[in-house]
Write a protein that holds these residues in place. Sequence first.
Motif, short mmCIF file in Angstrom:
data_model
loop_
_atom_site.label_atom_id
_atom_site.label_comp_id
_atom_site.label_asym_id
_atom_site.label_seq_id
_atom_site.Cartn_x
_atom_site.Cartn_y
_atom_site.Cartn_z
N PRO A 33 -1.62 -3.85 3.88
CA PRO A 33 -2.05 -4.12 5.82
C PRO A 33 -0.78 -3.23 5.96
O PRO A 33 0.48 -3.23 5.71
CB PRO A 33 -1.74 -5.71 5.94
CG PRO A 33 -2.35 -6.45 4.46
CD PRO A 33 -1.45 -5.19 3.20
N GLY A 34 -0.89 -1.84 6.96
CA GLY A 34 0.38 -1.77 7.54
C GLY A 34 1.46 -0.57 6.62
O GLY A 34 2.00 -0.03 6.90
N MET A 35 0.05 -0.09 5.16
CA MET A 35 0.49 0.72 3.73
C MET A 35 0.85 2.48 5.10
O MET A 35 0.10 2.66 5.37
CB MET A 35 -0.49 0.53 3.07
CG MET A 35 0.07 1.01 1.96
SD MET A 35 -0.82 0.90 0.62
CE MET A 35 -1.97 2.50 1.11
N LEU A 36 1.99 2.86 4.60
CA LEU A 36 2.13 4.29 4.89
C LEU A 36 1.73 5.10 3.72
O LEU A 36 2.56 5.08 2.37
CB LEU A 36 3.44 4.33 5.24
CG LEU A 36 4.34 3.50 6.77
CD1 LEU A 36 5.07 3.76 7.21
CD2 LEU A 36 2.83 4.31 8.07
N TYR A 37 1.86 6.58 3.32
CA TYR A 37 2.11 6.89 2.40
C TYR A 37 2.77 8.16 2.27
O TYR A 37 3.65 9.07 4.00
CB TYR A 37 0.28 8.03 3.49
CG TYR A 37 -0.86 7.45 3.19
CD1 TYR A 37 -1.71 7.11 1.77
CD2 TYR A 37 -1.19 6.50 4.26
CE1 TYR A 37 -3.13 6.47 1.82
CE2 TYR A 37 -1.99 5.43 4.11
CZ TYR A 37 -2.99 5.06 3.02
OH TYR A 37 -3.70 5.04 3.45
N ALA A 38 2.66 8.82 1.04
CA ALA A 38 4.02 9.30 1.39
C ALA A 38 3.52 10.92 0.35
O ALA A 38 2.60 11.20 0.10
CB ALA A 38 5.54 9.00 0.30
N ALA A 203 1.82 7.14 -9.83
CA ALA A 203 1.05 6.21 -8.61
C ALA A 203 2.47 5.65 -8.47
O ALA A 203 2.20 4.17 -9.09
CB ALA A 203 0.36 5.92 -8.22
N ALA A 204 2.83 5.34 -7.27
CA ALA A 204 3.63 4.04 -7.04
C ALA A 204 3.15 3.22 -5.61
O ALA A 204 3.07 3.78 -4.84
CB ALA A 204 4.77 3.50 -7.43
N VAL A 205 2.75 2.32 -5.58
CA VAL A 205 3.17 1.68 -4.13
C VAL A 205 4.73 0.32 -3.91
O VAL A 205 4.42 -0.21 -5.12
CB VAL A 205 1.94 0.65 -3.97
CG1 VAL A 205 2.31 -0.23 -2.10
CG2 VAL A 205 1.10 1.79 -3.89
N ALA A 206 4.79 0.22 -2.94
CA ALA A 206 6.60 -0.32 -2.96
C ALA A 206 6.30 -0.81 -1.91
O ALA A 206 5.94 -0.48 -0.43
CB ALA A 206 8.00 0.21 -2.76
N GLN A 207 6.85 -2.61 -1.71
CA GLN A 207 6.65 -2.89 -0.39
C GLN A 207 8.49 -3.88 -0.89
O GLN A 207 8.38 -4.52 -2.19
CB GLN A 207 5.79 -4.18 -0.29
CG GLN A 207 5.30 -5.52 0.54
CD GLN A 207 4.27 -5.73 0.58
OE1 GLN A 207 3.54 -6.49 -0.22
NE2 GLN A 207 4.04 -5.80 2.05
N VAL A 208 9.20 -4.04 0.76
CA VAL A 208 10.11 -4.72 0.90
C VAL A 208 9.61 -5.84 1.77
O VAL A 208 9.53 -5.53 2.66
CB VAL A 208 11.27 -3.62 0.96
CG1 VAL A 208 12.73 -4.34 1.27
CG2 VAL A 208 11.44 -2.76 -0.05
N LEU A 270 11.77 4.64 0.83
CA LEU A 270 10.87 4.40 2.53
C LEU A 270 9.82 3.53 2.77
O LEU A 270 10.63 3.31 4.02
CB LEU A 270 9.44 5.81 1.66
CG LEU A 270 9.87 7.49 1.70
CD1 LEU A 270 8.78 8.05 1.60
CD2 LEU A 270 10.73 8.40 3.50
N ALA A 271 9.81 2.63 1.63
CA ALA A 271 9.58 1.56 2.52
C ALA A 271 10.77 0.18 2.81
O ALA A 271 10.73 0.18 4.19
CB ALA A 271 9.36 0.93 1.23
N PRO A 277 5.16 -0.96 3.45
CA PRO A 277 4.40 -0.54 2.10
C PRO A 277 4.36 1.33 2.38
O PRO A 277 3.46 1.72 3.07
CB PRO A 277 3.12 -1.49 2.03
CG PRO A 277 3.09 -2.46 3.46
CD PRO A 277 4.02 -2.09 4.09
N VAL A 278 4.61 1.69 1.19
CA VAL A 278 4.59 2.77 1.30
C VAL A 278 4.23 3.36 -0.51
O VAL A 278 4.33 3.00 -1.38
CB VAL A 278 5.44 3.53 1.39
CG1 VAL A 278 5.44 5.22 0.62
CG2 VAL A 278 6.48 3.50 2.56
N LYS A 279 3.07 4.24 -0.16
CA LYS A 279 2.25 4.58 -1.37
C LYS A 279 2.18 5.68 -2.02
O LYS A 279 2.73 6.65 -0.71
CB LYS A 279 1.20 4.51 -0.58
CG LYS A 279 -0.13 4.83 -1.88
CD LYS A 279 -1.64 4.11 -1.84
CE LYS A 279 -2.77 4.68 -3.16
NZ LYS A 279 -4.05 4.28 -2.25
#
Lengths: 777, 296
Positions: A33-38, A203-208, A270-271, A277-279
Motif C-alpha cells: 500500500p502506498g508504494m512508490l516506484y524508483a 529487484a528490491a522493495v524496501a519499507q522503513v 528512497l524509502a 515503500p519503494v520498489k
Amino acid sequence: MKTLNIVGKSLRRADALEKATGTATFSTDLNLPGMLYAKTLRSPHAHARIIEIDTTEAEKLLGVKAVATWKNTPRLLFNTSATMTFTLPNQEPVLDQYIFDNVVRYVGDEVAAVAAISERVAEAALKLIKVEYELLPAVFDPLEAMEESAPDIHPCHAGKNIPGEIIKIPMGDVEKGFAESDIIYENRFTLPIQKHVQLETQAAVAQVSPDGNITVWSTTQTPHPSRIILAAAFGVSQSKVRVLNPPYIGGGFGVRIGLSAKAEPIAVTLAKLTGKPVKVVYSREEDFIASDTRHAGYVWVKLGAKRDGTFQAIELKGVLNGGAYCSFSCETPGVMGAMGLSVYRIPNVSYYGHSVYTNITPAGAMRGFGNPQGMFAIEQAVDEIAAQLGLDPLELRKQNIIRVGDPWILPYSCRSTGLEECISKAAEELNWQRRGTMNEPGSKILRGIGIGVGTHVSNSWPFCVDYDNAYITVLQDGSIMVATGVPEMGTGTITTLPQLAAETIGIPLDQVGITFGDTLTTPFDIGSHASRTLYAAGTAVVAAANDVRRQILEYAGDLLKTAPEHLEFANGLIKKQGLRDSECVGSGVCQLNEVQNFITMKDLAYHAHLRNKQFIGIGRTTPPNAPPWHAHVTEVEVDTETGMVTVIKVAAAHDVGKAINPLIVEGQIEGGVLMGVGYSISEEIKRDAKGKPLHTSIHKYLLPTAADAPEIKAIIVETNDPTGPFGAKGVGECGMVPTPAAIANAVYDATGIRFTELPLTPERVLKKLQEKNKNII
Amino acid sequence: MIEQRGKGYEYCRPGSWEELAAILCKAEAGVMFLAGGTDLAVDLRTGKKSCAHLVDLKGLTELQGIAETAAEEGKKGEICIGSLTSIHQLEINPLLQEKAAALPEAACQLGSRQVRNRATLGGNLANASPTADTAAPLLVLDAFLELWSPSGSRHIPVEDLWQKAGKTFLAADEIIRQITLPLAPGRGTAFMKLGPRQAMDIAIINAAASLELEDGRISQVRIALGGAGERPLRMKQAEAFLLGKEATAEHFAQAGVLAAQESSPRSSRRASREYRLATIPVLTERVLLKALSRLS
Ligand SMILES: Cc1cc2nc3c(=O)[nH]c(=O)nc-3n(C[C@H](O)[C@H](O)[C@H](O)COP(=O)(O)OP(=O)(O)OC[C@H]3O[C@@H](n4cnc5c(N)ncnc54)[C@H](O)[C@@H]3O)c2cc1C
C-alpha cells in the motif's frame, strides 16, 4: 548400508505446481500500500567527475516524491558483494562503493535515483536532472589498466589498479619441473565477458518503519550477508534490518551474492527519504549494463611433461578484468588457481593471479567462478601435450589425474574421486574411438570430438567465512518445520533440504515444512553460492535432524520402556526392533498408561505436547569441503565455409558424491552445460571505443535458445564423499566448468586449429580457417 | 497498450476502407500503421520511431488470408496473400509449401513461434530491413504488391518497394494491401539463412533462389540476397551468368563469386563486411543447389 526411502529419489519439486501455474511470487510481483516506484539515472560516460548536479526541475514534476544523489545519501563506504561480510581475517575486504558517488566509473554507473508514483513519472523526472560532468581518461583492458600511464580508478596497495591482493599459490619447484620435462606447451588464452541473464532482473522493495526498522524484499541469493551489508551502508544495527525473498528468486547464477547490484540500497535510500515503500526493478538493459558480469581476461598456461606423459610442472597465470568496482575480484582469480591446479597430480605448480580495475561494468561471481576460464587454458594445454606425444587425450588424463590421498595445494584433502569413471562413461556415451575417423577427405563440414575435465568446490570454506545453522521444530502433530537461511533460487533447495530432514529423522516428506530466505525467521547462513547450498546448508539440516531424532528416540525410549538404540524409526513410526509394520496398528497411547511396542510420530508429538514438551533440533556446522569431479565429451560440427560451429552432443558425467534428487541434479548439469555452450559459441559483451556496451538486450546478446541446445546426456557418478550429507558434493556450477575446453578441443579435433579466444563466433573461426588454407597453399 | 517513449498518441482501429480513408484524410501528419507490432512496438518504446496517430490495420479482416487463382486461358495462376497474414500462416500453408517453397521455408525461420504468431508479411516488407526474411523469397518469386491509399490503388513489383534500410517508397498514407505470387509450375525455389543462432536471430546473410531448367540448361533463374546491401537485392549479374548454362555446382559457385561482386554489405555488431563478403558466395551456391534439388 541403511536403505534410503526419500534421499536418492527424483521426487517432485516443492515449488513445481506454484511455478507451473504462475502463482509463485517474486520480488517483481510485490505491491505494498502506498508504494512508490524508483528509476535510476545512469552515467553515459565511462569515467567522469560530477561537477554539478541540479535536481530542482525533477523534484517539481508532479508525482515525484524524492530524488537521491551523492549529496543527500549516506557517505559510508561499502561493497555490494558479500565479500565485505565474509572475507577471512588475514585479508581486508575491499570497500570501494557509495550508494551514489560524485565520480562515475563506467557507462551505467549510478548518478541519481527518483521515487515517484509510477515508473513512467520517475523516468520522465530522470530527464529533468541536469548533470555537468568533467570527463576523465578511461581504460577498458586489464593489461592497459596496469600501465603507469593509465588512470587510477581506485587507490590500491597490491599494484596499479589491482584490487585486494595478488593470489600466489606455489608448490614444489616449477623451474626444476620444467627443466626435467621433455616437452612443454605454453600459450595465452583470452576470455570474453559473459552475462548471467537470469530470468528475473535485479529487484528490491524496501519499507522503513517510523522507528527506523528496515525491511527489504529482494532478489538476493544471500539474505543474511545482505542484512550485514545494508546495516553497514546505512549505519544501523543489524537487528533493525530484515532481508527476505518473497519467497522466490528468478535465478541467480552468482549475480546477487550480496546485494542485487544497487537495487536494495537505492530502494532503502528512497524509502527513507519518502517514508513510503519503494520498489526498484531493473530493466533488462540496466541488468546488462549495471549488474555484475563474468570476469573476462587473460590466462597464461605453461605445462611440462615427461615423454611418457607424466606431468612435471604447471604454471598458471590469470589477469582478469574486474571492471569498475571490486565484486569477488580477489576470490575469482583465487578459485581459478586453486581449482585449476587441483585436477592433475603435478609435483611442481605455481599460480599467480589477480583482477584489475577498469572502466567497465563490474565483473563478479558467475557460475564456475573463474574455474571455466582457467580450465579453458589448462585442458587445451593437456590436449596439446597429448597431440605432441601421440597419446590418447583420454589416457593421458587418466594417467595424471589426482587420486584420493594425493598431495595437492588445497587446505582440505581429497577424500573421494570418481573422475576416472566420469571420463570413461562420458567417452563411451559418445563413442570416443570414432575420434579421428569422422571426416571424409575434402569434406566441407567437419566433425570432431573433444574432452574437458575439472573439479570444483562444494562450499566456500576455507576460502572465506562459511558456516551454517538450521533448526527443526517438531509441531504438535508430528510434522516438522525446517528453518534455514538459504534461498530458493530455482536450484531445488526447498525440495532437497526437506528430503535430507525427512530421511534423517524417519518421517515422510509430506510432513516437512520449510522456512527459508528470511533473516527474521531463520538463523544465519552465508547463502546460496559456491555450489554449496545442498552440501553446506544440508550438513546443518542433517545435524538439526539428528538432534531431533535423538530427542524423539529418548522420549520414545522412556515411553516404550526400551533403550533408544533398540528402537527403529522410519516413515513416521517408532517401534521396537524387529517388529513388523503390520503389527503396529491401533493407537490411543496418548491417553493410556499401558506400555506399547510402538508409537507413531504423530502420537508421540502430541503425547509430549500434553506434557509440556516440544522437540527442537539445532544444527550448527562449519562444513568441510569436498571436490566434485566432472568430464565432458563433446561432439561438434564445423562448417568450414561459413565458420559456424554447432555443438551436436555433450555427454556430461559428474561425480556428485550422492544425488539427493537425481532429476534436480540432472537439471543443474544440463543448465550448466548449456550456459557453457553459449559462452563458447556466441555470448559476449563488446564495447565501443568510449566504453559503451553494445550487447544490452536479450535480442542482441546471443544466448542459445531451446532450438540451439545440443543433445545433453547428464551422467551421474556417485562416490559418497564422507564429508557430505548422505555423501553429496556440490553440482550447481560444475556443468559450466569443462564445457568451453571440451568444445574447443572438439573444434581442434575437427579442424586442426587451436582456438585461444572465446567465443567461437563464425567470424573468428572462418578467419582462422582461411589463414590455415592460405598456409597450405 | 503499446507504450511510446516520452509522449502519447491517438490510437484507432478502422473496420472498413471508408473509415480508414476518412481517418487518413483527416490526420495531418504523424500517421503510422500497426500490424503485428513486432517491429513497431519495440521501436515506439525505445524512441526509434514516434507517431501522433497509430492506425491499427487488424480491424480490416479481409487483409488476412491466402488464396489461389487457378490458371486460365492466357493467364497464369497466382497466389494472393493478404498483407496482414501472419508469418505462421505462411509457414503452414500447403499451397505455398507446394508451389512457392522458398517463402514458407523463410517464414519458419523468422524469430520464434511467438513472434511468428503475431508478425505479418506486410509488416516484414514495410519495415524495410535489409535482412527481412521474407524479402529474398518474394524477390525470386517475382511477387508484386497491391498498394492502397485514399487516392486509389496501384501495383508495383516487390523490388520497387525499398529505398534503403528502414525506408520504403510508400506514400505516407499508403499501405500494402496484397502480395501476389505468379505461379510457375516447373520452378524449384529455396531459402537459406546464415546466423549463429537457430531461432530469434536476424540473419547475417539470407538468400533465396528460383530455378527452371529446359533440356538440362537453366532457362530461368532468380537469386536474391538479404544483408548484401542497403536493401534486399536481386543478383542480376549472377543470374545472367547462369542463364543458358548447365545447372552444375561449379557454375553455382561461379555465380556466388559474381554475387559477392554485386554486393556492398556493411559492417555491423552482428558481422563485418568482410565476413559477409566471404559467405555470400557460399550461401548463394548452397541455395541454388537446394533449389535445384526441389526441381525433380
Ligand atoms: C524477437 C524478434 C525476433 C525477430 N526475428 C526476425 C527474423 O528472424 N527475421 C525477420 O525478418 N524479422 C524478425 N523480426 C522482425 C519482425 O518480427 C518482422 O519484421 C515482422 O514481420 C514485422 O511484422 P509486424 O506485423 O509485426 O509489423 P509491425 O511491427 O506492425 O510493423 C512494422 C512496420 O511496417 C509498417 N506496416 C505494417 N504493416 C503494413 C502494411 N500492411 N502496409 C504498410 N505498412 C505496414 C508499420 O507501420 C511499421 O513501420 C523479429 C522481431 C522480434 C521482436
